[in-house]
Design a protein around this motif. Structure first.
Motif, mmCIF file in Angstrom:
data_model
loop_
_atom_site.group_PDB
_atom_site.id
_atom_site.type_symbol
_atom_site.label_atom_id
_atom_site.label_comp_id
_atom_site.label_asym_id
_atom_site.label_seq_id
_atom_site.Cartn_x
_atom_site.Cartn_y
_atom_site.Cartn_z
ATOM 1 N N SER A 37 3.514 4.203 -0.109
ATOM 2 C CA SER A 37 2.644 4.654 0.964
ATOM 3 C C SER A 37 3.299 4.418 2.324
ATOM 4 O O SER A 37 4.336 3.750 2.428
ATOM 5 C CB SER A 37 1.304 3.916 0.888
ATOM 6 O OG SER A 37 0.346 4.525 1.725
ATOM 7 N N ARG A 38 2.702 4.966 3.354
ATOM 8 C CA ARG A 38 3.303 4.928 4.687
ATOM 9 C C ARG A 38 3.556 3.511 5.181
ATOM 10 O O ARG A 38 4.546 3.245 5.876
ATOM 11 C CB ARG A 38 2.413 5.672 5.684
ATOM 12 C CG ARG A 38 2.996 5.789 7.084
ATOM 13 C CD ARG A 38 2.189 6.716 7.951
ATOM 14 N NE ARG A 38 2.174 8.081 7.406
ATOM 15 C CZ ARG A 38 1.591 9.115 8.011
ATOM 16 N NH1 ARG A 38 0.973 8.934 9.180
ATOM 17 N NH2 ARG A 38 1.611 10.311 7.463
ATOM 18 N N ALA A 110 0.501 10.070 -0.174
ATOM 19 C CA ALA A 110 1.776 9.844 -0.868
ATOM 20 C C ALA A 110 1.743 10.452 -2.269
ATOM 21 O O ALA A 110 2.734 11.024 -2.741
ATOM 22 C CB ALA A 110 2.070 8.349 -0.943
#
Length: 291
Positions: A37-38, A110
């Motif tokens: 994920s980010r 994602a």
């Protein structure tokens, strides 16, 4: 929180006794796929089936390897490529110290990127709320959304009661009393107190207790009235479904959402409560996604 009807009691008990039979599916070697994920959090998932990609977003105290979730994913995989994932803080997924709804949306993003850049979403219970947030944040990546029984609070009295539950759970988690926190949550949504003495004796209880810190994540998603002003800006087509036998509070919430989200439709799923049979949902989902 006023959801202590006979129907929600039955739903909770049914769900609980299904999830405590936790077992890995036959032949499972413990492997899984993952995305980052980010914020750097690892999100674990299983990819099964064929067809258009569908992100399966589960509710509170759920895990991608709980047997009911496996069963649901297998049903959906008859027509979709299902991404059955562990939400952050659960199972094989990672977590961060500070939680935000935005982070959970980025986890789904994602997964969508891994699926090719666009996907359908199915969200159940608090996962339905997260699906709505994702549709709002990612209009160009979410094709359509099907949600079932989004459990926002339906009035101020319920909200105030839920806040008291939240504070009790927060205290118990700070004291590392994870088992007590799970009990508090389950009793608050309708499970008879007597079952809190039985559950610790069941084989799946240890894994259930490990999910306790994520209770606050689901409470954060559902502790307020539906944020209609924000959600009314959703452009993605959404089917908002509820069970004919689900709690009246949830029925009110779904009707409010359907009236205020312009590109939405409302469906009643007959003879179903909060623990919906995914085999009954599947044809309705297929029809909606193919329209």
């Amino acid at each position: 929180m006023k959801k202590k009807t006979l129907l929600i009691v039955v739903a909770v008990i049914t769900f609980l006794f299904a999830t405590i039979t936790y077992l890995f599916s036959p032949g499972d070697d413990g492997s899984f796929s993952k995305v980052i994920s980010r914020d750097g959090t690892t999100i674990a998932y299983d990819k099964i089936g064929s067809g258009p990609p569908l992100i399966f977003v589960t509710g509170a105290i759920c895990h991608r390897k709980f047997q009911p979730i496996i069963d649901d994913a297998n049903t959906l995989s008859q027509n979709f490529t299902v991404y059955n994932y562990d939400r952050r803080g659960r199972g094989d997924s990672g977590d961060k110290e500070i939680y935000s709804v935005r982070s959970e949306v980025e986890d789904i993003e994602a997964l969508i990127n891994s699926a090719g850049g666009s996907a359908y979403i199915y969200g159940h219970s608090s996962g339905a709320v997260l699906a709505l947030e994702t549709a709002l944040a990612l209009p160009n990546k979410v094709k359509k959304v099907f949600i079932y029984d989004p459990p926002y609070v339906s009035n101020e009295k319920e909200r105030n009661e839920y806040q008291l539950t939240k504070e009790k759970i927060k205290f118990l988690l700070n004291e590392k009393k994870y088992s007590d926190a799970i009990d508090e949550f389950l009793v608050s949504i309708g499970m008879p107190k007597i079952f809190t003495y039985v559950l610790p004796l069941t084989p799946g209880w240890k894994r259930t207790v490990q999910l306790a810190p994520t209770l606050l994540y689901d409470i954060t998603l559902t502790e307020n009235l539906p944020p209609i002003e924000r959600l009314s800006k959703i452009k993605t087509p959404i089917c908002i479904a509820y069970g004919e036998e689900s709690p009246e509070e949830i029925k009110r919430v779904t009707n409010i959402l359907a009236k205020n989200i312009q590109n939405s439709e409302l469906q009643t799923i007959l003879k179903q409560d909060h623990s919906v049979d995914t085999k009954i949902l599947l044809p309705k989902m297929i029809q909606f996604f193919n329209e």
